[in-house]
Design a protein around this motif. Structure first.
Motif, PDB file in Angstrom:
ATOM      1  N   VAL A  81      -8.096  -9.236   8.902  1.00 43.86           N
ATOM      2  CA  VAL A  81      -8.322  -9.384  10.338  1.00 43.86           C
ATOM      3  C   VAL A  81      -7.109  -8.864  11.102  1.00 43.86           C
ATOM      4  CG1 VAL A  81      -9.884 -11.353  10.127  1.00 43.86           C
ATOM      5  CG2 VAL A  81      -7.455 -11.753  10.399  1.00 43.86           C
ATOM      6  N   ALA A  82      -7.360  -8.230  12.229  1.00 42.26           N
ATOM      7  CA  ALA A  82      -6.283  -7.767  13.100  1.00 42.26           C
ATOM      8  C   ALA A  82      -5.661  -8.971  13.799  1.00 42.26           C
ATOM      9  CB  ALA A  82      -6.828  -6.790  14.134  1.00 42.26           C
ATOM     10  N   THR A  83      -4.336  -9.001  13.863  1.00 45.13           N
ATOM     11  CA  THR A  83      -3.637 -10.069  14.581  1.00 45.13           C
ATOM     12  C   THR A  83      -2.777  -9.510  15.705  1.00 45.13           C
ATOM     13  OG1 THR A  83      -1.870 -10.026  12.924  1.00 45.13           O
ATOM     14  CG2 THR A  83      -3.644 -11.652  12.623  1.00 45.13           C
ATOM     15  N   GLY A  84      -2.772  -8.200  15.861  1.00 47.72           N
ATOM     16  CA  GLY A  84      -2.024  -7.530  16.910  1.00 47.72           C
ATOM     17  C   GLY A  84      -2.229  -6.035  16.784  1.00 47.72           C
ATOM     18  N   ASP A  85      -1.603  -5.274  17.681  1.00 48.19           N
ATOM     19  CA  ASP A  85      -1.745  -3.818  17.629  1.00 48.19           C
ATOM     20  C   ASP A  85      -1.127  -3.211  16.373  1.00 48.19           C
ATOM     21  OD1 ASP A  85      -3.105  -3.767  20.002  1.00 48.19           O
ATOM     22  OD2 ASP A  85      -1.348  -3.269  21.217  1.00 48.19           O
ATOM     23  N   HIS A  86      -0.168  -3.924  15.776  1.00 42.58           N
ATOM     24  CA  HIS A  86       0.537  -3.403  14.603  1.00 42.58           C
ATOM     25  C   HIS A  86       0.601  -4.437  13.496  1.00 42.58           C
ATOM     26  CE1 HIS A  86       1.725   0.059  16.969  1.00 42.58           C
ATOM     27  NE2 HIS A  86       2.064  -0.771  17.927  1.00 42.58           N
ATOM     28  N   SER A  87      -0.380  -5.338  13.451  1.00 40.24           N
ATOM     29  CA  SER A  87      -0.343  -6.377  12.425  1.00 40.24           C
ATOM     30  C   SER A  87      -1.752  -6.760  11.973  1.00 40.24           C
ATOM     31  CB  SER A  87       0.402  -7.613  12.933  1.00 40.24           C
ATOM     32  OG  SER A  87      -0.224  -8.134  14.079  1.00 40.24           O
ATOM     33  N   ILE A  88      -1.832  -7.062  10.677  1.00 40.66           N
ATOM     34  CA  ILE A  88      -3.086  -7.465  10.031  1.00 40.66           C
ATOM     35  C   ILE A  88      -2.759  -8.634   9.121  1.00 40.66           C
ATOM     36  CG2 ILE A  88      -4.841  -6.761   8.340  1.00 40.66           C
ATOM     37  CD1 ILE A  88      -4.597  -3.896   9.441  1.00 40.66           C
ATOM     38  N   ARG A  89      -3.679  -9.570   9.042  1.00 43.82           N
ATOM     39  CA  ARG A  89      -3.556 -10.703   8.118  1.00 43.82           C
ATOM     40  C   ARG A  89      -4.692 -10.582   7.115  1.00 43.82           C
ATOM     41  NH1 ARG A  89      -2.445 -16.702  10.227  1.00 43.82           N
ATOM     42  NH2 ARG A  89      -0.360 -15.796  10.276  1.00 43.82           N
ATOM     43  N   GLY A  90      -4.424 -10.954   5.846  1.00 48.06           N
ATOM     44  CA  GLY A  90      -5.446 -10.835   4.824  1.00 48.06           C
ATOM     45  C   GLY A  90      -5.394 -11.925   3.783  1.00 48.06           C
ATOM     46  N   VAL A  91      -6.531 -12.102   3.122  1.00 50.34           N
ATOM     47  CA  VAL A  91      -6.658 -12.985   1.966  1.00 50.34           C
ATOM     48  C   VAL A  91      -7.325 -12.182   0.859  1.00 50.34           C
ATOM     49  CG1 VAL A  91      -7.740 -15.071   1.038  1.00 50.34           C
ATOM     50  CG2 VAL A  91      -6.855 -15.068   3.371  1.00 50.34           C
ATOM     51  N   TRP A  92      -6.756 -12.208  -0.320  1.00 51.57           N
ATOM     52  CA  TRP A  92      -7.287 -11.522  -1.490  1.00 51.57           C
ATOM     53  C   TRP A  92      -7.530 -12.542  -2.598  1.00 51.57           C
ATOM     54  CZ3 TRP A  92      -7.579  -6.085  -1.970  1.00 51.57           C
ATOM     55  CH2 TRP A  92      -7.011  -5.375  -0.913  1.00 51.57           C
ATOM     56  N   SER A  93      -8.683 -12.515  -3.220  1.00 53.87           N
ATOM     57  CA  SER A  93      -8.878 -13.257  -4.458  1.00 53.87           C
ATOM     58  C   SER A  93      -8.079 -12.545  -5.537  1.00 53.87           C
ATOM     59  CB  SER A  93     -10.352 -13.297  -4.841  1.00 53.87           C
ATOM     60  OG  SER A  93     -11.086 -13.998  -3.865  1.00 53.87           O
ATOM     61  N   MET A  94      -7.532 -13.317  -6.473  1.00 54.22           N
ATOM     62  CA  MET A  94      -6.711 -12.675  -7.504  1.00 54.22           C
ATOM     63  C   MET A  94      -6.976 -13.283  -8.877  1.00 54.22           C
ATOM     64  SD  MET A  94      -4.340 -15.083  -8.673  1.00 54.22           S
ATOM     65  CE  MET A  94      -3.072 -14.069  -9.375  1.00 54.22           C
ATOM     66  N   HIS A  95      -6.665 -12.472  -9.872  1.00 56.02           N
ATOM     67  CA  HIS A  95      -6.683 -12.883 -11.274  1.00 56.02           C
ATOM     68  C   HIS A  95      -5.508 -12.184 -11.932  1.00 56.02           C
ATOM     69  CE1 HIS A  95      -7.896 -11.992 -15.515  1.00 56.02           C
ATOM     70  NE2 HIS A  95      -8.002 -13.296 -15.498  1.00 56.02           N
ATOM     71  N   ASP A  96      -4.785 -12.903 -12.758  1.00 56.27           N
ATOM     72  CA  ASP A  96      -3.754 -12.242 -13.553  1.00 56.27           C
ATOM     73  C   ASP A  96      -3.789 -12.761 -14.975  1.00 56.27           C
ATOM     74  OD1 ASP A  96      -2.564 -14.736 -13.112  1.00 56.27           O
ATOM     75  OD2 ASP A  96      -0.746 -13.939 -12.232  1.00 56.27           O
ATOM     76  N   TYR A  97      -3.342 -11.906 -15.865  1.00 52.39           N
ATOM     77  CA  TYR A  97      -3.306 -12.194 -17.293  1.00 52.39           C
ATOM     78  C   TYR A  97      -1.940 -11.743 -17.769  1.00 52.39           C
ATOM     79  CZ  TYR A  97      -4.860 -12.262 -22.184  1.00 52.39           C
ATOM     80  OH  TYR A  97      -4.997 -12.533 -23.520  1.00 52.39           O
ATOM     81  N   LEU A  98      -1.128 -12.686 -18.207  1.00 47.66           N
ATOM     82  CA  LEU A  98       0.242 -12.403 -18.629  1.00 47.66           C
ATOM     83  C   LEU A  98       0.422 -12.860 -20.068  1.00 47.66           C
ATOM     84  CD1 LEU A  98       2.084 -13.877 -15.497  1.00 47.66           C
ATOM     85  CD2 LEU A  98       1.163 -11.581 -15.792  1.00 47.66           C
ATOM     86  N   VAL A  99       0.984 -11.992 -20.895  1.00 47.28           N
ATOM     87  CA  VAL A  99       1.205 -12.305 -22.306  1.00 47.28           C
ATOM     88  C   VAL A  99       2.648 -11.965 -22.652  1.00 47.28           C
ATOM     89  CG1 VAL A  99       0.492 -11.807 -24.672  1.00 47.28           C
ATOM     90  CG2 VAL A  99      -1.205 -11.801 -22.853  1.00 47.28           C
ATOM     91  N   TRP A 100       3.305 -12.899 -23.362  1.00 47.63           N
ATOM     92  CA  TRP A 100       4.692 -12.697 -23.796  1.00 47.63           C
ATOM     93  C   TRP A 100       4.824 -13.142 -25.244  1.00 47.63           C
ATOM     94  CZ3 TRP A 100       3.796 -15.867 -19.356  1.00 47.63           C
ATOM     95  CH2 TRP A 100       3.710 -17.235 -19.608  1.00 47.63           C
ATOM     96  N   PRO A 101       5.950 -12.841 -25.872  1.00 48.08           N
ATOM     97  CA  PRO A 101       6.125 -13.269 -27.266  1.00 48.08           C
ATOM     98  C   PRO A 101       5.992 -14.799 -27.392  1.00 48.08           C
ATOM     99  CG  PRO A 101       7.780 -11.644 -26.683  1.00 48.08           C
ATOM    100  CD  PRO A 101       7.068 -12.006 -25.413  1.00 48.08           C
ATOM    101  N   ARG A 102       5.260 -15.227 -28.390  1.00 51.36           N
ATOM    102  CA  ARG A 102       4.978 -16.638 -28.630  1.00 51.36           C
ATOM    103  C   ARG A 102       6.274 -17.466 -28.655  1.00 51.36           C
ATOM    104  NH1 ARG A 102       0.561 -18.813 -30.130  1.00 51.36           N
ATOM    105  NH2 ARG A 102      -0.396 -16.854 -30.691  1.00 51.36           N
ATOM    106  N   ASP A 103       6.237 -18.593 -27.956  1.00 42.17           N
ATOM    107  CA  ASP A 103       7.346 -19.565 -27.909  1.00 42.17           C
ATOM    108  C   ASP A 103       8.631 -19.000 -27.306  1.00 42.17           C
ATOM    109  OD1 ASP A 103       5.938 -21.766 -29.048  1.00 42.17           O
ATOM    110  OD2 ASP A 103       6.168 -20.850 -31.029  1.00 42.17           O
TER     111      ASP A 103
END
Length: 173
Positions: A81-103
């Protein structure tokens, strides 16, 4: 009256969607200088598992956090949504998957034997501001609605079997 409101055009909203797409691509490719270029200098951050007082602090924090981590970040279903002549506000659904060495680490205080990653869901609540001719992220808040701790033995096909993405695919020339 402009149907998009506040003097903004559909090109402005497309630019913000592309900006967020670049955020996810640079984050997973660990392209820290390019990631930093997406933020206004006075950007603010909240909800991340590391301290980030400004754009440089965010990039330092996320690069340290993702060290030795394979990551897949996705954002979808934006509501802008526009909040001004030079500004926008937004909401994004997100998903992330992070994997690192065990323990090798804990996540937000969770030290569980066999922990090797997370699968997370939630929202990005953001503000964007036009800086010169370009749109930049000026506020980013990560709101997690679910986090699954990964402790079982993962089973997957090697990604090389499918081919690797070209991080410069959309670059001109």
């Amino acid at each position: 009256m402009d149907p998009l409101g506040r003097g903004l055009t559909s090109a402005d909203f497309d630019a913000v969607r592309n900006l967020k797409s670049d955020y996810f691509r640079h984050l997973d490719a660990k392209r820290w200088a390019r990631l930093r270029s997406l933020f206004a200098d006075d950007s603010t951050f909240d909800g991340f598992p590391f301290a980030a007082n400004d754009a440089d602090g965010f990039v330092a924090g996320v690069s340290a956090f993702l060290c030795d981590v394979e990551s897949v970040h996705q954002g979808f279903m934006p509501r802008l949504v526009a909040t001004g002549d030079h500004s926008i506000r937004g909401v994004w659904s997100m998903h992330d998957y992070l994997v690192w060495p065990r323990d090798s680490r804990e996540y937000r205080g969770a030290k569980i034997p066999g922990l090797h990653g997370i699968r997370g869901y939630g929202l990005y609540e953001e503000e964007y501001r036009r800086v010169g001719e370009a749109w930049r992220i000026s506020r980013m808040r990560l709101v997690r609605t679910r986090v699954e701790l990964l402790v079982s033995e993962p089973m997957f096909l090697p990604v090389r079997q499918f081919g690797l993405p070209d991080p410069d695919w959309l670059q001109e020339g």
